[in-house]
Design a protein around this motif. Structure first.
Motif, PDB file in Angstrom:
ATOM      1  N   ARG A 241       1.062  -1.128  -0.020  1.00  0.00           N
ATOM      2  CA  ARG A 241      -0.009  -0.047  -0.073  1.00  0.00           C
ATOM      3  C   ARG A 241       0.947   1.296   0.140  1.00  0.00           C
ATOM      4  O   ARG A 241       1.806   1.455   0.823  1.00  0.00           O
ATOM      5  CB  ARG A 241      -0.983  -0.020   1.121  1.00  0.00           C
ATOM      6  N   ASP A 242       0.569   2.062  -0.811  1.00  0.00           N
ATOM      7  CA  ASP A 242       1.369   3.323  -1.151  1.00  0.00           C
ATOM      8  C   ASP A 242       2.981   3.188  -0.894  1.00  0.00           C
ATOM      9  O   ASP A 242       3.842   3.708  -0.420  1.00  0.00           O
ATOM     10  CB  ASP A 242       1.107   4.434   0.224  1.00  0.00           C
ATOM     11  N   ASP A 301      -4.202  -1.085  -3.592  1.00  0.00           N
ATOM     12  CA  ASP A 301      -3.914  -1.710  -2.727  1.00  0.00           C
ATOM     13  C   ASP A 301      -3.578  -3.343  -3.898  1.00  0.00           C
ATOM     14  O   ASP A 301      -4.143  -3.383  -4.518  1.00  0.00           O
ATOM     15  CB  ASP A 301      -4.742  -2.494  -1.731  1.00  0.00           C
TER      16      ASP A 301
END
Length: 360
Positions: A241-242, A301
């Protein structure tokens, strides 16, 4: 040296006379002297420090058996034991906190999965399982569908059947209508069916050959905005994520419990001879208590479910690189399996990769 009466000692140590009598019976805090006729207990002033330590540890909620061990240790070792105990308490509390937050949101109508205004996200997925370079057969099972993602890693002579049966028992969730507020309940019910299925295929024969067979099981149920997770064993789920990679499962192994207690470092665990010994699994006589969690999904995600055939031989930074740089799930699972085999492929390896994205 003047001895203290049990009343005076109780007041000084902030322990009740009843507690002092119990600790005497358990051998935890033995009086300096007991009157042979009346049984009256007297304590030495030098025992106050240990008594106060017992009182503090009880306030922490430490079980008496563990307090006895702590009191028998040298100060430095005792400090390490207390540190390990509290780390486990915090981990357990965090798990219960997540579940409590979900229940509060659900009961107050704030469950994101129940919101009519939340646009459903879409899921792209791929699964791949490979025998590896050493094992004669594949006891892993990997599955990816529109609502269910799962990895099982069988063990024992009937391990392949056990893993396949566990995943197959969950596949009914693909077609069932599950209320958004009952995701965890539906997954827990399905786990019960999976456990019975595993017992069915690992029933001991005349020679008892399958009695030690069982499987890990790690699966996620997708609703369009949330993923419900069930986890037993040492297969893993990672979330990218990120740009950051997080492991969102906790291994149920002897070695991981030693890490949690501060008895091993992660570096020592990597080469530990019992690193694959499970303390939870689906199988006869095994502790099948699951970890159950709910995760809010975000567009962008990427989830990875994998057996330990990947995590024990491929460094985390390489897994991170593949997940971050490989565009599609199909290419990602193939590259991860290839990395495991390039590292010797000592075990079966299974991967499921799923990408969450906003609807077009």
């Amino acid at each position: 040296m003047e001895l203290l009466t049990i009343g005076a000692f109780a007041k000084a140590s902030r322990l009740s006379p009843k507690a002092l009598r119990l600790y005497d019976e358990l051998g935890l805090l033995t009086p300096a002297r007991v009157d042979p006729d009346t049984g009256y207990r007297r304590y030495a002033p030098g025992q106050l420090e240990q008594a106060r330590l017992v009182a503090w540890l009880r306030r922490l909620g430490m079980p008496l058996a563990r307090i006895r061990r702590v009191c028998a240790m040298e100060p430095g070792e005792a400090a390490g034991e207390i540190r390990a105990y509290w780390a486990r308490v915090e981990a357990d509390t965090a798990a219960r906190r997540d579940l409590a937050a979900f229940l509060v949101d659900h009961l107050t109508g704030k469950d994101p999965a129940m919101s009519r205004t939340t646009a459903p996200l879409t899921l792209r997925y791929a699964a791949l399982s490979d025998t590896g370079r050493v094992r004669p057969s594949n006891q892993d099972t990997a599955y990816a569908g529109s609502r269910l993602l799962a990895v099982a890693d069988g063990y024992g002579t009937g391990g392949a059947l056990a893993g396949a049966a566990a995943v197959d028992a969950l596949r009914s969730l693909e077609s069932e209508t599950v209320p958004a507020g009952d995701l965890l309940g539906a997954l827990e019910d399905a786990l019960g069916r999976a456990e019975q299925a595993v017992h069915g295929v690992t029933s001991p024969g005349d020679d008892g050959a399958d009695a030690d067979a069982g499987t890990t099981l790690t699966a996620m149920l997708w609703t369009g905005s949330q993923l419900a997770l069930v986890h037993i064993g040492d297969s893993r789920v990672h979330l990218l994520r990120d740009g950051e990679l997080f492991q969102i499962t906790h291994d149920h192994t002897v070695v991981q419990s030693l890490i949690d207690e501060g008895r091993l470092t992660p570096e020592e665990a990597a080469s530990h001879p019992q690193r694959s010994l499970l303390i939870r699994a689906l199988g006869r006589g095994a502790d099948s208590t699951p970890d159950l969690r709910l995760h809010d999904a975000r567009a962008g995600d990427r989830y990875l479910l994998c057996s330990d055939g990947l995590s024990t031989v491929v460094p985390a930074e390489d897994v991170h690189r593949v997940l971050a740089d490989t565009p599609g799930p199909e290419d990602a699972v193939r590259e991860l399996v290839d990395l495991a085999n390039a590292s010797g492929g000592p075990d079966n390896v299974s991967c499921v990769v799923a990408d969450v994205s906003a609807p077009a």
